[in-house]
Scaffold this motif. Structure first.
Motif, mmCIF file in Angstrom:
data_model
loop_
_atom_site.group_PDB
_atom_site.id
_atom_site.type_symbol
_atom_site.label_atom_id
_atom_site.label_comp_id
_atom_site.label_asym_id
_atom_site.label_seq_id
_atom_site.Cartn_x
_atom_site.Cartn_y
_atom_site.Cartn_z
ATOM 1 N N LYS A 1 62.486 73.900 35.313
ATOM 2 C CA LYS A 1 63.787 74.375 35.786
ATOM 3 C C LYS A 1 64.484 73.311 36.631
ATOM 4 O O LYS A 1 65.698 73.107 36.510
ATOM 5 C CB LYS A 1 63.610 75.665 36.587
ATOM 6 N N VAL A 2 63.718 72.644 37.482
ATOM 7 C CA VAL A 2 64.286 71.567 38.308
ATOM 8 C C VAL A 2 64.741 70.413 37.420
ATOM 9 O O VAL A 2 65.809 69.838 37.636
ATOM 10 C CB VAL A 2 63.273 71.088 39.370
ATOM 11 N N ALA A 3 63.961 70.080 36.414
ATOM 12 C CA ALA A 3 64.316 68.984 35.504
ATOM 13 C C ALA A 3 65.644 69.255 34.804
ATOM 14 O O ALA A 3 66.492 68.361 34.703
ATOM 15 C CB ALA A 3 63.204 68.778 34.472
ATOM 16 N N VAL A 4 65.835 70.476 34.353
ATOM 17 C CA VAL A 4 67.091 70.829 33.697
ATOM 18 C C VAL A 4 68.244 70.748 34.697
ATOM 19 O O VAL A 4 69.291 70.158 34.412
ATOM 20 C CB VAL A 4 67.004 72.239 33.062
ATOM 21 N N ALA A 5 68.051 71.329 35.877
ATOM 22 C CA ALA A 5 69.116 71.345 36.890
ATOM 23 C C ALA A 5 69.493 69.939 37.350
ATOM 24 O O ALA A 5 70.674 69.609 37.467
ATOM 25 C CB ALA A 5 68.684 72.193 38.086
ATOM 26 N N CYS A 6 68.488 69.109 37.599
ATOM 27 C CA CYS A 6 68.724 67.767 38.133
ATOM 28 C C CYS A 6 68.916 66.712 37.044
ATOM 29 O O CYS A 6 69.203 65.556 37.343
ATOM 30 C CB CYS A 6 67.576 67.359 39.053
ATOM 31 N N ARG A 7 68.706 67.131 35.805
ATOM 32 C CA ARG A 7 68.894 66.253 34.647
ATOM 33 C C ARG A 7 68.003 65.012 34.681
ATOM 34 O O ARG A 7 68.410 63.908 34.306
ATOM 35 C CB ARG A 7 70.362 65.836 34.518
ATOM 36 N N CYS A 8 66.783 65.213 35.154
ATOM 37 C CA CYS A 8 65.822 64.103 35.165
ATOM 38 C C CYS A 8 64.394 64.655 35.178
ATOM 39 O O CYS A 8 64.156 65.783 35.595
ATOM 40 C CB CYS A 8 66.049 63.173 36.351
ATOM 41 N N ALA A 9 63.470 63.831 34.712
ATOM 42 C CA ALA A 9 62.059 64.217 34.655
ATOM 43 C C ALA A 9 61.505 64.453 36.057
ATOM 44 O O ALA A 9 61.972 63.851 37.031
ATOM 45 C CB ALA A 9 61.252 63.137 33.945
ATOM 46 N N GLN A 10 60.501 65.316 36.131
ATOM 47 C CA GLN A 10 59.885 65.671 37.410
ATOM 48 C C GLN A 10 58.398 65.367 37.391
ATOM 49 O O GLN A 10 57.727 65.557 36.383
ATOM 50 C CB GLN A 10 60.096 67.163 37.688
ATOM 51 N N ASP A 11 57.900 64.911 38.529
ATOM 52 C CA ASP A 11 56.474 64.664 38.727
ATOM 53 C C ASP A 11 55.906 65.882 39.453
ATOM 54 O O ASP A 11 56.516 66.361 40.411
ATOM 55 C CB ASP A 11 56.298 63.398 39.575
ATOM 56 N N VAL A 12 54.763 66.390 39.001
ATOM 57 C CA VAL A 12 54.168 67.587 39.610
ATOM 58 C C VAL A 12 52.795 67.227 40.153
ATOM 59 O O VAL A 12 51.938 66.736 39.422
ATOM 60 C CB VAL A 12 54.048 68.738 38.579
ATOM 61 N N ARG A 13 52.588 67.494 41.440
ATOM 62 C CA ARG A 13 51.300 67.206 42.084
ATOM 63 C C ARG A 13 50.914 68.357 42.995
ATOM 64 O O ARG A 13 51.738 68.914 43.697
ATOM 65 C CB ARG A 13 51.388 65.927 42.922
#
Length: 117
Positions: free
Chosen positions: A97-109
């Motif tokens: 959801k964050v990736a779509v909103a921010c229009r960029c890939a996300q790192d999850v840790r």
């Protein structure tokens, strides 16, 4: 529940046109509100790298303070979103959801948890 850091690199949003940022901000705020309504939101914000910004410093073990990134840093965090969810899969769903909103890939840790645990 475990907490997860969802983040993106400093320059990850550079491809977004300036006139599109209000829409991105609105979408990101909506994801934060959705997470808050779901009871999983912990914290979210972007980091400042404005010219002349002296808020970024490195403090060495000997106490020496240096403005700017750690010398060996290859990547800097641009923004963070922290959620408290029961599973990795749930964290990945929020990251999507964050990736779509921010229009960029996300790192999850996943955070390790309280010190000493």
């Amino acid at each position: 529940m475990p907490r997860y850091l969802i983040s993106f690199e400093k320059d990850a949003m550079d491809h977004i046109r300036e006139e599109d940022f209000p829409e991105v901000t609105k979408a990101a705020s909506a994801v934060c509100q959705e997470a808050e309504d779901a009871g999983v939101f912990v914290f979210s914000d972007g980091l400042s790298y404005d010219d002349g910004d002296v808020e970024h410093a490195v403090v060495a073990v000997d106490g020496m303070v240096t403005d700017g990134p750690y010398p060996e840093s290859k990547e800097l965090i641009g923004g963070i979103f922290v959620v408290d969810v029961p599973t990795r899969e749930a964290a990945l769903e929020w990251a999507a959801k964050v990736a779509v909103a921010c229009r960029c890939a996300q790192d999850v840790r996943k955070f390790r948890g309280p010190a000493g645990v």
